[in-house]
Design a protein around this motif. Structure first.
Motif, mmCIF file in Angstrom:
data_model
loop_
_atom_site.group_PDB
_atom_site.id
_atom_site.type_symbol
_atom_site.label_atom_id
_atom_site.label_comp_id
_atom_site.label_asym_id
_atom_site.label_seq_id
_atom_site.Cartn_x
_atom_site.Cartn_y
_atom_site.Cartn_z
ATOM 1 N N ASP A 157 0.836 -1.189 0.000
ATOM 2 C CA ASP A 157 0.000 0.000 0.000
ATOM 3 C C ASP A 157 0.879 1.250 0.000
ATOM 4 O O ASP A 157 2.098 1.180 -0.185
ATOM 5 C CB ASP A 157 -0.954 -0.018 1.197
ATOM 6 C CG ASP A 157 -0.210 -0.024 2.523
ATOM 7 O OD1 ASP A 157 1.034 0.016 2.500
ATOM 8 O OD2 ASP A 157 -0.871 -0.071 3.583
ATOM 9 N N CYS A 158 0.257 2.396 0.239
ATOM 10 C CA CYS A 158 1.001 3.651 0.193
ATOM 11 C C CYS A 158 2.057 3.736 1.291
ATOM 12 O O CYS A 158 3.065 4.440 1.126
ATOM 13 C CB CYS A 158 0.027 4.828 0.318
ATOM 14 S SG CYS A 158 -1.181 4.919 -1.029
ATOM 15 N N ASP A 159 1.837 3.026 2.422
ATOM 16 C CA ASP A 159 2.787 3.055 3.532
ATOM 17 C C ASP A 159 3.852 1.972 3.424
ATOM 18 O O ASP A 159 4.669 1.812 4.344
ATOM 19 C CB ASP A 159 2.043 2.907 4.862
ATOM 20 C CG ASP A 159 1.060 4.040 5.083
ATOM 21 O OD1 ASP A 159 1.330 5.155 4.580
ATOM 22 O OD2 ASP A 159 0.004 3.813 5.721
ATOM 23 N N GLY A 160 3.843 1.180 2.333
ATOM 24 C CA GLY A 160 4.830 0.135 2.163
ATOM 25 C C GLY A 160 4.498 -1.164 2.864
ATOM 26 O O GLY A 160 5.350 -2.061 2.930
ATOM 27 N N ARG A 161 3.280 -1.278 3.382
ATOM 28 C CA ARG A 161 2.864 -2.511 4.046
ATOM 29 C C ARG A 161 2.194 -3.441 3.028
ATOM 30 O O ARG A 161 1.500 -2.982 2.117
ATOM 31 C CB ARG A 161 1.910 -2.215 5.186
ATOM 32 C CG ARG A 161 2.492 -1.389 6.324
ATOM 33 C CD ARG A 161 1.421 -1.080 7.354
ATOM 34 N NE ARG A 161 0.286 -0.387 6.744
ATOM 35 C CZ ARG A 161 -0.841 -0.082 7.393
ATOM 36 N NH1 ARG A 161 -0.980 -0.431 8.665
ATOM 37 N NH2 ARG A 161 -1.807 0.554 6.778
ATOM 38 N N TYR A 162 2.391 -4.746 3.224
ATOM 39 C CA TYR A 162 1.746 -5.720 2.351
ATOM 40 C C TYR A 162 0.309 -5.941 2.814
ATOM 41 O O TYR A 162 0.052 -6.238 3.990
ATOM 42 C CB TYR A 162 2.502 -7.042 2.362
ATOM 43 C CG TYR A 162 3.727 -7.040 1.475
ATOM 44 C CD1 TYR A 162 3.606 -7.244 0.104
ATOM 45 C CD2 TYR A 162 4.987 -6.796 2.006
ATOM 46 C CE1 TYR A 162 4.715 -7.226 -0.718
ATOM 47 C CE2 TYR A 162 6.110 -6.772 1.194
ATOM 48 C CZ TYR A 162 5.969 -6.993 -0.162
ATOM 49 O OH TYR A 162 7.074 -6.963 -0.984
ATOM 50 N N VAL A 163 -0.626 -5.785 1.909
ATOM 51 C CA VAL A 163 -2.045 -5.961 2.206
ATOM 52 C C VAL A 163 -2.652 -6.856 1.138
ATOM 53 O O VAL A 163 -2.045 -7.110 0.096
ATOM 54 C CB VAL A 163 -2.782 -4.606 2.250
ATOM 55 C CG1 VAL A 163 -2.261 -3.733 3.390
ATOM 56 C CG2 VAL A 163 -2.643 -3.883 0.909
#
Length: 477
Positions: A157-163
């Motif tokens: 996502d935009c924060d670099g987390r995998y979703v």
């Protein structure tokens, strides 16, 4: 041949598997064309291996090289120039180098990717045609993104987390929309439990009446099995039986009445005694047979128990020598074989190993197209008729070694002497030198003849071309 320019991959597969059985009347069995069809069928079945054991890899590659050599040798004798002009024939020997690196040739077949051309064309057809390349790329990107999301894929996502998508989105196609899933080509494979028996549809069961054991196995002879009552040692005789639709073999194949199968008897009823014949009588033997009927007790008390169904098969013996023309094993009914008394056996569902294809030996039996049948159009019979082959009353069958399905299993259970590849040309090196020397002379001659023909055609067209009309004279001042 009709529609020869309209054939696609599945048509070529069918021809490769059964063509040799229909060409013995058109060509001599010693002709190069017949040998070419035979070499193509043998190589195609060997290439269609879905798996190769590591211990058998060297032997498999050796057999594959012999078959590829045979195909190239027949082409060299028939038309050597074809090897130079057809790229697929030229690169065929490189398959032997690819298989140890990438696995069997079936796994890296490119045929399935050719069907994507239809999707590619539709992306262009349903676009606005203003920017076709961009529209096609965007459509394919949207399809790939949708597939990634609904199949449970992850992304940053935009924060670099995998979703990943929510549970409702991931279960959208898997649970609630089987029809939409089928339209997208995402069809779940039907689980086939080995040894399970499928009954007839409910609509057909209405017209099916229970029968005795003798009626179910007629005209074969097989002793009726004796079943015990549930939770009891009481034997029950005179059970009524009903026919079933199919049985699942150990390989996952669905076997119906008339299917050719290989089986390994575990515990089955002998047709000559009332005792059960165990596997110790014929330890580890694999035999060929044709399914005659699939029976199940009518009483639901027995039907719910395991191993109450019986598969009645007609036993066939495989002769010790292969057919000299087709190089295929010969099947004969066991009752007709010398010293054999077993004609039929009642098997348990788990005794069936896998199915295979067999063809009637019409060449030696001299079968002729003397029959006539009505042509069916739109599921209705018309007044038109067409000729069909009427098989002679001779029980001689050929185990089709050109068949693609279960080709690896068939060669695993048969003696190697019945199918081991043999070279088409014995003195290959000398014959290749002769063909190459003749080709060095004939090919320049063909090129010169083609050039002369092209020049003559251009000269004739130029002579027939009308002269340009003279320009109109200028008007006097």
């Amino acid at each position: 041949m009709r529609y020869k320019n309209s054939l696609i991959g599945k048509h070529f597969k069918v021809l490769q598997q059964v063509a040799v059985f229909h060409l013995h009347d058109l060509f001599s069995t010693d002709s190069e064309i017949f040998q070419l069809w035979k070499a193509t069928g043998e190589l195609g079945a060997m290439l269609w291996y879905p798996e190769v054991a590591a211990a058998d890899m060297d032997l498999y590659l050796h057999d594959l090289k012999v078959l590829i050599d045979n195909l190239l040798d027949v082409w060299a004798v028939l038309d050597p120039e074809r090897i130079l002009t057809k790229m697929k024939i030229h690169i065929l020997p490189h398959v032997i180098e690819d298989i140890p690196l990438f696995g069997p040739a079936l796994l890296h077949s490119t045929e399935i990717y050719e069907s994507w051309n239809h999707v590619f064309r539709l992306c262009s057809t349903f676009s606005n045609h203003l920017a076709p390349s961009r529209d096609i790329a965007g459509t394919i990107l949207d399809m790939s993104r949708f597939k990634h999301q609904v199949s449970g894929g992850w992304w940053k996502d935009c924060d670099g987390r995998y979703v990943q998508a929510g549970v409702k989105v991931r279960s959208f196609l898997q649970e609630s929309n089987p029809k939409l899933r089928a339209r997208l080509g995402w069809s779940a494979a039907e689980d086939a439990i080995p040894g399970s028996v499928k009954t007839l549809p409910a609509a057909r069961q209405v017209n099916v009446t229970a029968m005795t054991w003798a009626a179910g196995v007629h005209p074969l002879s097989c002793v009726e099995p004796t079943l015990r009552q549930p939770n009891s040692e009481t034997l029950v005789n005179g059970i009524q039986w009903v026919p079933c639709k199919s049985v699942v073999a150990k390989s996952g194949d669905r076997c119906q009445v008339g299917s050719w199968v290989f089986y390994r008897p575990s515990t089955c009823e002998s047709p000559t005694t009332n005792n059960l014949r165990s596997s110790t009588e014929m330890p580890g033997t694999v035999q060929a047979a044709r399914v005659h009927s699939i029976l199940q007790p009518q009483d639901k008390i027995f039907a719910r128990r395991l191993s109450t169904e019986r598969i009645i098969v007609q036993c066939f013996d495989i002769l010790a020598t292969a057919d000299e023309v087709y190089n295929m094993p010969v099947l004969m009914p066991s009752a007709l074989s010398p010293g054999s008394s077993v004609n039929s056996v009642a098997l348990l569902p788990e005794d069936i190993l896998f199915i295979f294809n067999a063809q009637h030996d019409c060449r030696s039996s001299r079968c002729a197209p003397s029959g006539r049948v009505r042509v069916t159009q739109e599921r209705r019979e018309t007044e038109l008729t067409q000729a069909v082959i009427e098989h002679a009353n001779i029980e001689r069958w050929l185990l089709n070694m050109h068949a693609l399905h279960n080709s690896h299993l068939i060669r695993r259970v048969l003696p190697r002497s019945l199918w081991a590849p043999k070279h088409y040309l014995q003195n290959r090196s000398e014959r290749h030198k002769e063909i190459a020397a003749a080709l060095r002379i004939s090919r320049p001659q063909k090129r010169a003849a083609t050039a002369a023909k092209r020049a003559e055609t251009m000269r004739r067209k130029k002579a027939d071309k009308p002269a340009p009309a003279n320009s109109a004279p200028q008007a006097e001042a």
